[in-house]
Design an enzyme around this catalytic site. Structure first.
Site, PDB file in Angstrom:
ATOM      1  N   HIS A  18       0.883  -0.965  -0.042  1.00 46.95           N
ATOM      2  CA  HIS A  18      -0.271  -0.044  -0.068  1.00 46.95           C
ATOM      3  C   HIS A  18       0.910   1.280  -0.142  1.00 46.95           C
ATOM      4  O   HIS A  18       1.381   1.597   1.035  1.00 46.95           O
ATOM      5  CB  HIS A  18      -1.122  -0.220   1.178  1.00 46.95           C
ATOM      6  CG  HIS A  18      -1.967   0.910   1.358  1.00 46.95           C
ATOM      7  ND1 HIS A  18      -3.282   0.831   1.166  1.00 46.95           N
ATOM      8  CD2 HIS A  18      -2.057   2.441   1.070  1.00 46.95           C
ATOM      9  CE1 HIS A  18      -3.931   1.813   1.485  1.00 46.95           C
ATOM     10  NE2 HIS A  18      -3.117   3.063   1.100  1.00 46.95           N
ATOM     11  N   HIS A  20       1.384   5.043  -2.460  1.00 42.03           N
ATOM     12  CA  HIS A  20       0.921   5.993  -3.433  1.00 42.03           C
ATOM     13  C   HIS A  20       1.983   6.419  -4.060  1.00 42.03           C
ATOM     14  O   HIS A  20       2.816   7.292  -3.451  1.00 42.03           O
ATOM     15  CB  HIS A  20       0.094   7.006  -2.680  1.00 42.03           C
ATOM     16  CG  HIS A  20      -1.267   6.326  -2.161  1.00 42.03           C
ATOM     17  ND1 HIS A  20      -2.426   6.333  -2.952  1.00 42.03           N
ATOM     18  CD2 HIS A  20      -1.672   5.774  -1.119  1.00 42.03           C
ATOM     19  CE1 HIS A  20      -3.498   5.790  -2.226  1.00 42.03           C
ATOM     20  NE2 HIS A  20      -3.036   5.443  -1.008  1.00 42.03           N
ATOM     21  N   GLU A 206     -10.809   3.780   7.568  1.00 46.85           N
ATOM     22  CA  GLU A 206      -9.622   4.656   7.835  1.00 46.85           C
ATOM     23  C   GLU A 206     -10.279   5.994   8.450  1.00 46.85           C
ATOM     24  O   GLU A 206     -10.142   6.376   9.656  1.00 46.85           O
ATOM     25  CB  GLU A 206      -8.866   5.340   6.606  1.00 46.85           C
ATOM     26  CG  GLU A 206      -7.688   6.007   6.962  1.00 46.85           C
ATOM     27  CD  GLU A 206      -6.928   6.567   5.753  1.00 46.85           C
ATOM     28  OE1 GLU A 206      -5.912   7.157   6.135  1.00 46.85           O
ATOM     29  OE2 GLU A 206      -7.300   6.583   4.573  1.00 46.85           O
ATOM     30  N   HIS A 227      -5.944   0.021   5.159  1.00 46.98           N
ATOM     31  CA  HIS A 227      -6.017   0.643   6.457  1.00 46.98           C
ATOM     32  C   HIS A 227      -6.865  -0.296   7.438  1.00 46.98           C
ATOM     33  O   HIS A 227      -6.472  -1.168   8.102  1.00 46.98           O
ATOM     34  CB  HIS A 227      -6.671   2.175   6.418  1.00 46.98           C
ATOM     35  CG  HIS A 227      -5.523   2.985   5.381  1.00 46.98           C
ATOM     36  ND1 HIS A 227      -4.178   3.127   5.915  1.00 46.98           N
ATOM     37  CD2 HIS A 227      -6.031   3.563   4.461  1.00 46.98           C
ATOM     38  CE1 HIS A 227      -3.735   4.046   5.125  1.00 46.98           C
ATOM     39  NE2 HIS A 227      -4.647   4.352   4.093  1.00 46.98           N
ATOM     40  N   ASP A 284       2.384   3.505   2.906  1.00 50.82           N
ATOM     41  CA  ASP A 284       1.272   4.634   2.508  1.00 50.82           C
ATOM     42  C   ASP A 284       1.758   5.872   1.527  1.00 50.82           C
ATOM     43  O   ASP A 284       1.482   5.628   0.423  1.00 50.82           O
ATOM     44  CB  ASP A 284       0.438   5.043   3.571  1.00 50.82           C
ATOM     45  CG  ASP A 284      -0.970   5.794   3.193  1.00 50.82           C
ATOM     46  OD1 ASP A 284      -1.427   5.549   2.069  1.00 50.82           O
ATOM     47  OD2 ASP A 284      -1.789   6.423   4.087  1.00 50.82           O
TER      48      ASP A 284
END
Length: 355
Positions: A18, A20, A206, A227, A284
């Protein structure tokens, strides 16, 4: 419990499922791309720009956290910038021994200068492929629909995911602000992806409660949950997630910054692990959160009491949760399990093996 150093944790083979792309740039790269593209930034030095693209624990909310993306996206609108940022992300991950990484982003956010959706996906795949040739890392791409953008756009992105199936795109996601933007509005996009036998994950639980996770699983067919910290509020759903081995993509530091949890001591990953859920540890956004996978493991080691054996088990859960074909996953797992068995903290021998 023997204390592990950050160097120990860097040497362990890891996943990042995960992460981005648009939250994981290097600050010098942002400055250089802005200069080349004549893009005006809030500041023109690394130190000046840092407060605009990195957040600390004093961040007030997910909405505040997401402001950094206005800066990063402003320099990610050309083919070359997407190749470069994808390559650098994989390079940075490989240097801390991340062996498998799934990079996610929404192509719709990179069209300000007229790039086609196909070109945007191709550019990221090209950058990741360059890194795979240079480093010991495997990668996949997850394309994201956006909760606050029209479901018709999500359907277009689902079609794009289908077009790049078996060409580097391994899954589909729904990202963005949860509250007032329910996942069920986008269920047609997930139907399209699932009908084509493609994996999907959704950001859920989340910034909104367990009903968001319920929708992700039961209306959109999520194979993993991004999450998922609010799962702790619904024991029945928690048991369902556990019984069906639906992995949680935990991002501890990010969750504190976005106020999904108040402080690290409150993070439910410890409870989830103790109850037997399949938990994975992820960054993240490497730049926005100012973290690495190794730092995330250091946080759960020092603040939530995960010992080396438990960390090894979480690492294995990461590889088991990868959106990879079974044969590839099995081969990768066998290699990783062998390394984990031989691993000794501070051991020069295992350092040599990693080189």
């Amino acid at each position: 419990m023997a204390k592990l150093t950050i160097q120990d944790l860097q040497r362990l083979p890891k996943t990042d499922l995960h992460v981005h792309l648009d939250g994981s740039l290097r600050i010098p790269t942002i400055l250089q791309l802005a200069e080349e593209q004549k893009v005006k930034l809030p500041a023109d030095t690394a130190e000046g720009l840092r407060p605009f693209v990195e957040v600390g624990d004093d961040c007030k909310s997910l909405v505040e956290y997401l402001r950094a993306f206005d800066v990063t996206l402003s320099v990610m609108q050309t083919y070359e910038s997407l190749v470069r940022t994808a390559f650098e992300l994989a390079e940075d991950a490989a240097k801390e021994n991340v062996r498998y990484m799934e990079v996610r982003y929404s192509p719709i956010l990179h069209q300000q200068k007229g790039l086609t959706l196909h070109a945007i996906v191709q550019a990221v795949l090209e950058g990741l492929a360059q890194a795979e040739r240079q480093y010991n890392i495997k990668t996949g791409v997850i394309l994201c629909g956006m909760r606050h953008i029209s479901p018709d756009i999500s359907l277009r992105l689902a079609d794009l995911t289908v077009a790049f199936k078996n060409k580097g795109v391994v899954g589909f996601d729904l990202a963005g602000a949860e509250e007032n933007f329910p996942a069920k509005r986008h269920k047609d996009a997930f139907g399209r992806v699932l009908q084509n036998n493609i994996n999907c994950t959704l950001h859920a639980g989340e910034a909104y409660g367990p009903e968001s996770i319920h929708q992700a699983i039961h209306l959109c067919g999520a194979h993993r949950i991004g999450h998922g910290v609010r799962l702790i509020e619904d024991g029945d759903l928690l048991n369902y997630v556990n019984d069906h081995r639906i992995p949680l993509e935990c991002c501890p530091s990010s969750n504190v910054q976005t106020k999904a949890v108040k402080k690290m001591a409150d993070h439910p990953i410890r409870l989830f692990y103790d109850l037997g859920l399949r938990v994975t540890v992820n960054t993240d956004n490497r730049m926005v959160t100012n973290t690495t996978v190794s730092k995330e493991f250091q946080v759960i080691h020092e603040e939530l009491g995960f010992n080396l054996e438990e960390i090894k088990e979480v690492i294995i859960m990461g590889f088991k949760s990868a959106f990879l074909p079974y044969a590839l996953k099995r081969a990768l797992l066998a290699e990783v399990v062998h390394e984990l068995k031989a691993f000794k903290p501070g051991s020069l021998e295992s350092k040599k093996e990693q080189l």
